[in-house]
Design an enzyme around this catalytic site. Structure first.
Site, PDB file in Angstrom:
ATOM      1  N   GLU A 196      44.071  25.581  34.737  1.00 51.04           N
ATOM      2  CA  GLU A 196      43.073  25.980  35.730  1.00 51.04           C
ATOM      3  C   GLU A 196      41.727  25.293  35.492  1.00 51.04           C
ATOM      4  O   GLU A 196      40.918  25.761  34.694  1.00 51.04           O
ATOM      5  CB  GLU A 196      42.877  27.508  35.697  1.00 51.04           C
ATOM      6  CG  GLU A 196      41.832  27.993  36.695  1.00 51.04           C
ATOM      7  CD  GLU A 196      41.621  29.510  36.681  1.00 51.04           C
ATOM      8  OE1 GLU A 196      42.169  30.196  35.808  1.00 51.04           O
ATOM      9  OE2 GLU A 196      40.880  29.995  37.559  1.00 51.04           O
ATOM     10  N   LYS A 199      46.403  25.642  38.822  1.00 53.87           N
ATOM     11  CA  LYS A 199      45.600  26.688  39.483  1.00 53.87           C
ATOM     12  C   LYS A 199      44.229  26.101  39.788  1.00 53.87           C
ATOM     13  O   LYS A 199      43.319  26.160  38.955  1.00 53.87           O
ATOM     14  CB  LYS A 199      45.492  27.916  38.571  1.00 53.87           C
ATOM     15  CG  LYS A 199      44.574  29.006  39.112  1.00 53.87           C
ATOM     16  CD  LYS A 199      44.810  30.343  38.436  1.00 53.87           C
ATOM     17  CE  LYS A 199      43.802  31.374  38.877  1.00 53.87           C
ATOM     18  NZ  LYS A 199      44.129  32.735  38.451  1.00 53.87           N
TER      19      LYS A 199
HETATM   20  P1  13P Z   1      39.692  34.922  41.301  1.00 56.24           P
HETATM   21  O1  13P Z   1      40.814  34.811  42.284  1.00 56.24           O
HETATM   22  O2  13P Z   1      38.922  36.197  41.395  1.00 56.24           O
HETATM   23  O3  13P Z   1      38.833  33.682  41.268  1.00 56.24           O
HETATM   24  O4  13P Z   1      40.363  35.040  39.857  1.00 56.24           O
HETATM   25  C1  13P Z   1      41.406  34.224  39.541  1.00 56.24           C
HETATM   26  C2  13P Z   1      41.361  33.926  38.105  1.00 56.24           C
HETATM   27  O5  13P Z   1      42.261  34.287  37.367  1.00 56.24           O
HETATM   28  C3  13P Z   1      40.226  33.163  37.588  1.00 56.24           C
HETATM   29  O6  13P Z   1      40.538  32.647  36.325  1.00 56.24           O
END
Ligand code: 13P
Length: 340
Positions: A176, A218
């Site tokens: 991510e 992600k």
């Molecule tokens: P949000 O969808 O609230 O951005 O959170 C996702 C997430 O796991 C961020 O690391």
């Protein structure tokens, strides 16, 4: 091993399904609970999350749940572990393993995500506890002279080292790199920075010998900065996001699960839906939403277990709407009908 990882990654992005991100740290969860005037105690944090995990909609629209260290070790009052509650709903338990985004030395305003030291041992323990995938979030901020080259290279290198360790230990890494939406920048700037970060990320993953078939990306969507005067519409966001991903993400990646990042619940659903209406995508596009799945049920629950079923209904609604969006079958009309 890599067949197993690929099997898990594909299950995460099965049609109609996506990830529930419920991995807020104790600090972040405290803020979320305070926002609905609920106290942040260990049992309150568990009760709230347990009500989500016991919602029937999990079976149809939640393929995986990202947990925080505290939650993966908790059990319900009836003795069932949280991990078993999730598995009984047919979902896969996952775990956040980074130890947070810290101030990046000599780079004011920027962050570096920590957590590599001792990670192999922690992953082995989480595997024993039932986790089959993990998450690590890097934070990239857009601003004056930001991001720096060092911010991109340090964070993507750490993501790749984390991903290699996960695969060694039998867990699918969710990688991510979040380009934050805060700021006055326009959508083109978000596009350029995201393209830069993803290009570096896939170069680092290759260097660390990570098998892309056993990973999930992600990312953020390509959006106008939240303080930008001109806000791009749904179609533009969808087209630019798909364009950026096509230029950077290899086809070997089974699926891409977006973060919601502070978008409204409806925007997060509408953007995902519009992307899935674009033909010939090489990967599945789904969700790994925290706020965009939880804001509604959290508000309805408000720290009072008498509101459990109403909160579960609110969660079920959002999960269903996002499930439809993974196939491009959502519409604002369905949203209204289903809410009534
Ligand atoms: P949000 O969808 O609230 O951005 O959170 C996702 C997430 O796991 C961020 O690391």
């Amino acid at each position: 091993m890599s067949d197993q990882l690929n099997h898990i990654a594909n299950a995460i992005v099965a049609p109609g399904k996506g990830i529930l991100a419920a991995d807020e740290s104790v600090g972040t969860m405290g803020k979320r609970l305070a926002s609905v005037n609920a106290e942040s105690t260990e049992s309150n944090r568990r009760d709230y999350r347990e009500l989500l995990f016991r919602t029937g909609v999990m079976r149809d629209h939640i393929s995986g749940v990202i947990l925080y260290d505290e939650t993966i070790r908790q059990s319900s009052d009836d003795g069932t572990s949280i991990v078993d509650i999730i598995k009984n709903m047919g979902a896969i338990p996952g775990i956040k393993v980074d130890t947070g985004a810290k101030d990046f030395a000599l780079h004011p305003g920027e962050k570096v995500t920590e957590g590599l030291d001792g990670l192999r041992e922690r992953l082995a323990e989480y595997y024993e506890l039932g986790a089959r995938f993990a998450k690590w979030r890097a934070v990239i901020t857009i601003g004056e002279n930001m991001p720096s080259t060092a911010c991109i290279s340090t964070n993507t290198h750490a993501l790749a080292r984390y991903a290699a360790l996960c695969q060694e230990q039998g867990l699918v890494p969710i990688v991510e790199p979040e380009v934050m939406m805060n700021g006055e920048h326009d959508i083109e700037t978000c596009f350029k920075v995201t393209k830069w970060a993803l290009t570096e990320l896939y170069s680092c993953l290759a260097q660390q010998r990570v098998a892309l078939e056993g990973t999930i990306l992600k990312p953020n969507m390509i959006l106008s900065g939240s303080q930008c005067d001109h806000q791009a519409g749904i179609e533009e966001v969808a087209e630019k996001t798909v364009d950026c991903l096509k230029q950077t993400v290899p086809e070997a990646v089974p699926g891409i699960c977006f973060l919601s990042g502070g978008q409204s619940d409806l925007d997060a659903t509408a953007h995902l839906n519009a992307m899935n209406q674009i033909a010939d995508l090489p990967w599945r596009l789904s969700y790994s939403y925290g706020r965009a799945l939880q804001a509604a049920p959290l508000k309805v629950w408000g720290g009072n277990n008498d509101n459990r079923s109403a909160a579960q209904a609110a969660f079920a609604h959002r999960a269903r709407m996002n499930g439809l969006a993974t196939d491009g079958r959502w519409s604002p009309e369905l949203e209204k009908e289903a809410a009534e």
